[in-house]
Design a protein around this motif. Structure first.
Motif, PDB file in Angstrom:
ATOM      1  N   ARG A  77       2.933   0.598  12.641  1.00 28.60           N
ATOM      2  CA  ARG A  77       4.365   0.305  12.518  1.00 28.60           C
ATOM      3  C   ARG A  77       4.887   0.529  11.111  1.00 28.60           C
ATOM      4  N   TYR A  78       4.085   0.125  10.118  1.00 28.20           N
ATOM      5  CA  TYR A  78       4.646   0.074   8.762  1.00 28.20           C
ATOM      6  C   TYR A  78       4.121   1.124   7.778  1.00 28.20           C
ATOM      7  N   ALA A  79       2.985   1.730   8.052  1.00 34.06           N
ATOM      8  CA  ALA A  79       2.477   2.717   7.089  1.00 34.06           C
ATOM      9  C   ALA A  79       3.405   3.920   7.070  1.00 34.06           C
ATOM     10  N   LYS A  80       3.608   4.452   5.884  1.00 34.77           N
ATOM     11  CA  LYS A  80       4.500   5.613   5.755  1.00 34.77           C
ATOM     12  C   LYS A  80       3.664   6.867   5.579  1.00 34.77           C
ATOM     13  N   PHE A  81       4.177   7.950   6.137  1.00 42.19           N
ATOM     14  CA  PHE A  81       3.446   9.220   6.048  1.00 42.19           C
ATOM     15  C   PHE A  81       4.379  10.344   5.634  1.00 42.19           C
ATOM     16  N   VAL A  82       3.859  11.202   4.785  1.00 45.23           N
ATOM     17  CA  VAL A  82       4.627  12.395   4.443  1.00 45.23           C
ATOM     18  C   VAL A  82       3.905  13.664   4.894  1.00 45.23           C
ATOM     19  N   ARG A  83       2.637  13.505   5.321  1.00 43.92           N
ATOM     20  CA  ARG A  83       1.860  14.674   5.744  1.00 43.92           C
ATOM     21  C   ARG A  83       1.252  14.454   7.117  1.00 43.92           C
ATOM     22  N   SER A  84       1.069  15.552   7.826  1.00 49.29           N
ATOM     23  CA  SER A  84       0.470  15.478   9.152  1.00 49.29           C
ATOM     24  C   SER A  84      -1.034  15.203   9.042  1.00 49.29           C
ATOM     25  N   LEU A 125       0.837  -1.197   0.000  1.00 46.03           N
ATOM     26  CA  LEU A 125       0.000   0.000   0.000  1.00 46.03           C
ATOM     27  C   LEU A 125       0.881   1.261   0.000  1.00 46.03           C
ATOM     28  N   ASN A 126       1.940   1.228   0.788  1.00 45.78           N
ATOM     29  CA  ASN A 126       2.874   2.374   0.828  1.00 45.78           C
ATOM     30  C   ASN A 126       3.399   2.707  -0.556  1.00 45.78           C
ATOM     31  N   GLU A 127       3.759   1.650  -1.289  1.00 42.44           N
ATOM     32  CA  GLU A 127       4.316   1.865  -2.623  1.00 42.44           C
ATOM     33  C   GLU A 127       3.352   2.643  -3.495  1.00 42.44           C
ATOM     34  N   LEU A 128       2.066   2.310  -3.348  1.00 39.78           N
ATOM     35  CA  LEU A 128       1.064   2.931  -4.213  1.00 39.78           C
ATOM     36  C   LEU A 128       0.646   4.321  -3.746  1.00 39.78           C
ATOM     37  N   THR A 129       0.568   4.512  -2.434  1.00 41.65           N
ATOM     38  CA  THR A 129       0.100   5.819  -1.936  1.00 41.65           C
ATOM     39  C   THR A 129       1.269   6.782  -1.737  1.00 41.65           C
ATOM     40  N   ARG A 130       2.477   6.259  -1.682  1.00 39.52           N
ATOM     41  CA  ARG A 130       3.686   7.042  -1.399  1.00 39.52           C
ATOM     42  C   ARG A 130       3.517   7.895  -0.141  1.00 39.52           C
ATOM     43  N   GLY A 131       2.766   7.383   0.790  1.00 34.07           N
ATOM     44  CA  GLY A 131       2.616   8.072   2.080  1.00 34.07           C
ATOM     45  C   GLY A 131       1.676   9.258   2.054  1.00 34.07           C
ATOM     46  N   GLU A 132       0.978   9.451   0.949  1.00 34.83           N
ATOM     47  CA  GLU A 132       0.099  10.620   0.824  1.00 34.83           C
ATOM     48  C   GLU A 132      -1.296  10.382   1.395  1.00 34.83           C
ATOM     49  N   ALA A 133      -1.648   9.109   1.598  1.00 35.65           N
ATOM     50  CA  ALA A 133      -3.030   8.814   1.991  1.00 35.65           C
ATOM     51  C   ALA A 133      -3.277   9.063   3.472  1.00 35.65           C
ATOM     52  N   VAL A 134      -4.543   9.274   3.798  1.00 35.41           N
ATOM     53  CA  VAL A 134      -4.960   9.255   5.197  1.00 35.41           C
ATOM     54  C   VAL A 134      -5.215   7.783   5.538  1.00 35.41           C
ATOM     55  N   ILE A 135      -4.590   7.313   6.589  1.00 35.99           N
ATOM     56  CA  ILE A 135      -4.793   5.925   6.989  1.00 35.99           C
ATOM     57  C   ILE A 135      -5.643   5.909   8.265  1.00 35.99           C
ATOM     58  N   VAL A 136      -6.792   5.283   8.167  1.00 39.04           N
ATOM     59  CA  VAL A 136      -7.657   5.160   9.338  1.00 39.04           C
ATOM     60  C   VAL A 136      -7.593   3.703   9.778  1.00 39.04           C
ATOM     61  N   THR A 137      -7.350   3.474  11.043  1.00 40.14           N
ATOM     62  CA  THR A 137      -7.302   2.076  11.473  1.00 40.14           C
ATOM     63  C   THR A 137      -8.297   1.819  12.591  1.00 40.14           C
ATOM     64  N   ASP A 138      -8.633   0.570  12.722  1.00 36.24           N
ATOM     65  CA  ASP A 138      -9.509   0.111  13.790  1.00 36.24           C
ATOM     66  C   ASP A 138      -8.603  -0.285  14.969  1.00 36.24           C
ATOM     67  N   VAL A 139      -8.952  -1.321  15.656  1.00 34.16           N
ATOM     68  CA  VAL A 139      -8.160  -1.674  16.835  1.00 34.16           C
ATOM     69  C   VAL A 139      -7.778  -3.144  16.807  1.00 34.16           C
ATOM     70  N   GLY A 140      -6.527  -3.401  17.078  1.00 33.73           N
ATOM     71  CA  GLY A 140      -6.072  -4.783  17.133  1.00 33.73           C
ATOM     72  C   GLY A 140      -4.754  -4.946  16.410  1.00 33.73           C
ATOM     73  N   GLN A 141      -4.487  -6.160  15.951  1.00 34.31           N
ATOM     74  CA  GLN A 141      -3.211  -6.443  15.304  1.00 34.31           C
ATOM     75  C   GLN A 141      -2.992  -5.584  14.071  1.00 34.31           C
ATOM     76  N   HIS A 142      -4.042  -5.469  13.243  1.00 34.45           N
ATOM     77  CA  HIS A 142      -3.878  -4.697  11.999  1.00 34.45           C
ATOM     78  C   HIS A 142      -3.531  -3.252  12.307  1.00 34.45           C
ATOM     79  N   GLN A 143      -4.059  -2.758  13.444  1.00 40.00           N
ATOM     80  CA  GLN A 143      -3.795  -1.366  13.842  1.00 40.00           C
ATOM     81  C   GLN A 143      -2.309  -1.184  14.169  1.00 40.00           C
ATOM     82  N   MET A 144      -1.798  -2.116  14.956  1.00 38.36           N
ATOM     83  CA  MET A 144      -0.398  -2.017  15.338  1.00 38.36           C
ATOM     84  C   MET A 144       0.506  -2.177  14.113  1.00 38.36           C
ATOM     85  N   ILE A 145       0.138  -3.127  13.251  1.00 35.24           N
ATOM     86  CA  ILE A 145       0.947  -3.334  12.045  1.00 35.24           C
ATOM     87  C   ILE A 145       0.887  -2.090  11.151  1.00 35.24           C
ATOM     88  N   ALA A 146      -0.309  -1.531  10.990  1.00 36.73           N
ATOM     89  CA  ALA A 146      -0.442  -0.343  10.144  1.00 36.73           C
ATOM     90  C   ALA A 146       0.365   0.810  10.742  1.00 36.73           C
TER      91      ALA A 146
END
Lengths: 578, 195
Positions: A417-424, A394-415
């Protein structure tokens, strides 16, 4: 529509106007530049909805499918826009359904104004139909709440509500308005924004001596370490923060809610703190000599065992809320104040430095973590996909530009940990309360708060089933939300704890899911499910390129764990890599 | 070390504020020994007097949480040495016994009890004082048929306080002085910020 504009003009001409309490509510929203309201009508709030009928075009009302959805949407809206999220709900069950979201907004300092209808004032306390004691129920989970029983109070009370919600340390405010007050006509003398309440000090005055002491500690430090939270984002101090760490050459690590305040790839960004944070920041917290906390509150998920947390370090704590100073961690120098103001003062006093060797220590730990954890997550040997590789693609495709909304649990922690961000303002998650079911409605709100940005909601199979009725909201109002369900057919985080701490006794974590793609289809939303690695990238691209909302289900490994992990009750330096 | 602290809170007069303050204690499972609300020296400003038995660290944190409430102007905490306080107690005893027993009359006088109501069947005495004093009189009166007893919450005056008039002026100003803008306790840096 025209009549409304005409009326508004008339108001401007002759100051006093006879209007209903309901109209006064809507005028207040317009005056506060509110454009979007998330809500659900019902008996006790009908006069406000009746008045709303004439405000079409001025206020965009999003009809959710459950009041919990309304408040999470308002939270998402507030988090991406930086403005106050607004919610309408009726009395009784409508209001009680807001409680989870209020608690969530309270603990995560999200500015929300919730307006609830209430039974007629003469029925209060009679156990009337749909009457509930909303003020007392919501007192522990609101920054402020107030019951209006007389329409003349409405302009001033709403002005106060918005001022309190967004000033200082933001938070949720609930205004309960009895039906008689909504209907009551009164002489409206215009709206005046609130700028001062004598008993309320949103911003403590900055004390120069403490700033100077803090700068001195930083200048003398050999191993300074900055930890930052959402305060940087809420204070709109991202630039000031970056200037501060860059001048001092200070390694900085983020809390889950501080994520995206500093771009992920910044050379001084050393990663995530806390239970599932990175190796270096956790271990080196117990090695730094000066710990500089900026806009964060030392949550137990960040500190681990408190009596073994950064005991060797001098602690500088920058916070706007005096109650946070010394609450969990004893401070050497408190720099209370708005970090938008305190950070530049500190930056001016600190010496330009580079702590090359110290920074290297973080990099060494990163290297170790990459070898022992991250590589396996990103390039697994197994046929089953991992959550991390999905995020990586997903990072490759969004290049960190997307807003990432997460729920709660393992996927949240993984997201996180690994999602990249270039904007606040790009990471929206339920941090403090850990509310499953948060992501879908929050993503809807996030999209209204940042209409030009791509919003990806990453959700587990459990959490999605908690609020999936909001697909109806997407269907009806067209919020373009990309839903990425990471399905491991388990309540993964609980299962992980059961595996590690309860001898693999998997008690009620085996959760069955419906066919999500078919469900989406029922709501007119395009979707797809993939379980083969080779399809992943194309599917993600299809999701992102698709015009409109889209649901992508990715089947991931059933029994994968999130590591590193600081087990509960352990010190941050006892972090486990497996 | 746990000891008795008296918390004095100056607030706006608003419905629901009592609950907002009370839940700060109940949420942490801290028992409130005594709670009194009253007007203060300043018109429109209310004054809560709360007594708890806790360590200073806990009390300090509680005060910060209390001050964080929008309608709270200020919260102070004091040890018993730093305040002058009173509690009022009422005792109902059968008139026939106290009228006949000379010993009782002497006891009442010793304890500074004042008759509030004298009826044929019973008499109500009041005593104002510290907890030990009012407690003592219960024990004393029990053998003589104490019918009813009630004690009020503590009211306290802080010895080292100049009152709230000037402070309030600062609070009303949009641009306040340092003192009004921040928690009082944070002023005492040496005492508070020890490692």
């Amino acid at each position: 529509m025209e009549t409304l504009e005409l009326e508004m003009k008339k108001t401007a001409e002759n100051k006093v106007e006879n209007i209903s309490g309901s109209e006064a509510v809507l005028k207040a929203l317009i005056e506060e530049s509110v454009t979007t309201v998330f809500g659900y009508p019902g008996g006790a709030i009908m006069p406000i909805y009746d008045a709303l009928f004439d405000y079409d075009g001025h206020l965009n009302h999003i009809l959710v499918r459950h009041e919990q959805g309304a408040i999470h949407a308002a939270q998402g809206y507030a988090r991406t826009s930086g403005d106050v999220g607004v919610v309408f709900a009726t009395s009784g069950p409508g209001a009680t359904n807001l409680v989870t979201g209020l608690a969530d907004a309270q603990i995560d300092s999200t500015p929300v104004v919730a307006i609830t209808g209430q039974v007629f004032a003469h029925l209060l306390g009679t156990d009337a139909f749909q009457e509930t004691d909303v003020i007392n129920i919501t007192t522990p989970v609101t920054k402020w709440n107030y019951q209006v029983t007389d329409a003349t109070e409405i302009p001033a009370v709403l002005a106060k509500a918005f001022y309190i919600a967004k000033s200082g340390r933001p938070g949720p405010v609930l205004i309960d308005i009895t039906k008689n007050a909504q209907l009551q006509k009164f002489d409206y003398k215009g709206y005046e924004k609130c700028t001062h309440i004598r008993s309320y000090r949103p911003k403590p005055i900055i004390r120069k001596t403490f700033v100077e002491e803090a700068a001195k500690l930083i200048n003398e430090a050999k191993k300074p370490f900055v930890i930052f939270g959402q305060g940087v984002i809420l204070g709109r101090a991202e630039q000031e923060f970056k200037a501060f760490i860059e001048k001092g050459g200070l390694p900085a690590a983020w809390t889950v809610l501080g994520l995206s305040a500093l771009e992920t790839d910044h050379p001084l960004n050393v990663g995530m703190l806390g239970m599932h944070g990175n190796y270096g920041p956790n271990v080196l917290t117990n090695e730094c000599d000066v710990l500089i906390a900026v806009g964060m509150r030392f949550d137990d998920r960040v500190t681990g065992r408190l009596d073994k947390y950064a005991k060797q370090a001098k602690v500088i704590h920058l916070d706007i809320d005096p109650a946070e100073i010394d609450k969990n961690v004893k401070t050497t120098v408190p720099v209370w104040g708005d970090c938008k103001e305190t950070l530049p003062m500190l930056t001016a006093l600190i010496e330009e430095k580079q702590h090359t060797d110290w920074l290297k220590r973080f990099n060494q730990y990163t290297k170790e973590e990459v070898e022992l954890v991250i590589n396996k997550e990103m390039h697994p040997d197994a046929a089953e996909m991992t959550m991390a590789e999905v995020i990586d693609s997903l990072n490759e495709l969004t290049r960190g530009e997307a807003v990432i909304v997460t729920d709660v649990g393992q996927h949240q922690m993984i997201a996180c940990r690994y999602a990249k961000f270039v904007r606040s303002k790009s990471n929206v998650t339920s941090g403090g309360l850990g509310t499953m079911g948060f992501a879908l409605p929050a993503a809807i709100g996030a999209k209204y708060g940042a209409p030009d940005r791509t919003v990806v909601a990453i959700i587990g199979d459990g959490g999605f089933q908690m609020t999936l009725q909001e697909l109806g909201t997407i269907m009806q109002f067209g919020a373009e939300v990309k839903m990425l369900i990471l399905n491991n057919n388990f309540l993964g985080m609980v299962r992980q704890w059961q595996e590690l701490f309860h001898s693999r006794r998997y008690s009620f974590v085996d959760i069955q899911s419906p066919d999500f793609v078919t469900i989406a289809k029922g709501y007119g939303i395009t979707g797809r499910s993939v379980n083969a690695r080779k399809e992943l990238k194309a599917a993600l691209k299809e999701m992102l390129d698709h015009k409109g909302s889209y649901l992508l289900e990715v089947m991931v490994g059933k029994e994968n764990n999130v590591f590193p992990m600081v087990p509960q009750g352990c010190s941050v330096s006892e972090i486990r890599l497996k | 070390m746990k000891q008795e602290y008296t918390i004095t809170v100056y607030t706006e007069n608003q419905v629901g504020l009592l609950n907002r303050i009370a839940i700060i204690f109940t949420r942490r499972k801290i028992n409130i020994d005594s709670l009194n609300t009253s007007p203060s020296e300043v018109e429109s400003v209310h004054r809560f007097t709360i007594v708890i038995n806790e360590t200073e660290e806990v009390v300090r944190k509680l005060c910060r949480q209390i001050e964080k409430q929008v309608e709270v102007l200020k919260a102070y905490y004091n040890t018993n040495e730093e305040i002058v306080w009173q509690e009022l107690a009422l005792y109902k005893v059968p008139t026939e016994i106290i009228a006949e027993e000379v010993k009782v009359e002497r006891l009442l006088r010793e304890h500074g009890a004042k008759a509030v109501v004298i009826r044929k069947d019973y008499t109500v005495f009041e005593v104002a004082g510290h907890r030990e004093e009012t407690d003592n009189l219960i024990k004393v009166l029990e053998p003589y048929g104490l019918i009813e007893f009630v004690r009020s919450a503590r009211v306290a005056i802080i010895k080292d306080s100049a009152g709230f008039h000037l402070k309030l002026k600062e609070f009303e100003a949009a641009d306040p002085g340092e003192d009004a803008a921040e928690n009082e306790f944070l002023n005492r840096q040496e005492e508070v910020f020890t490692m």
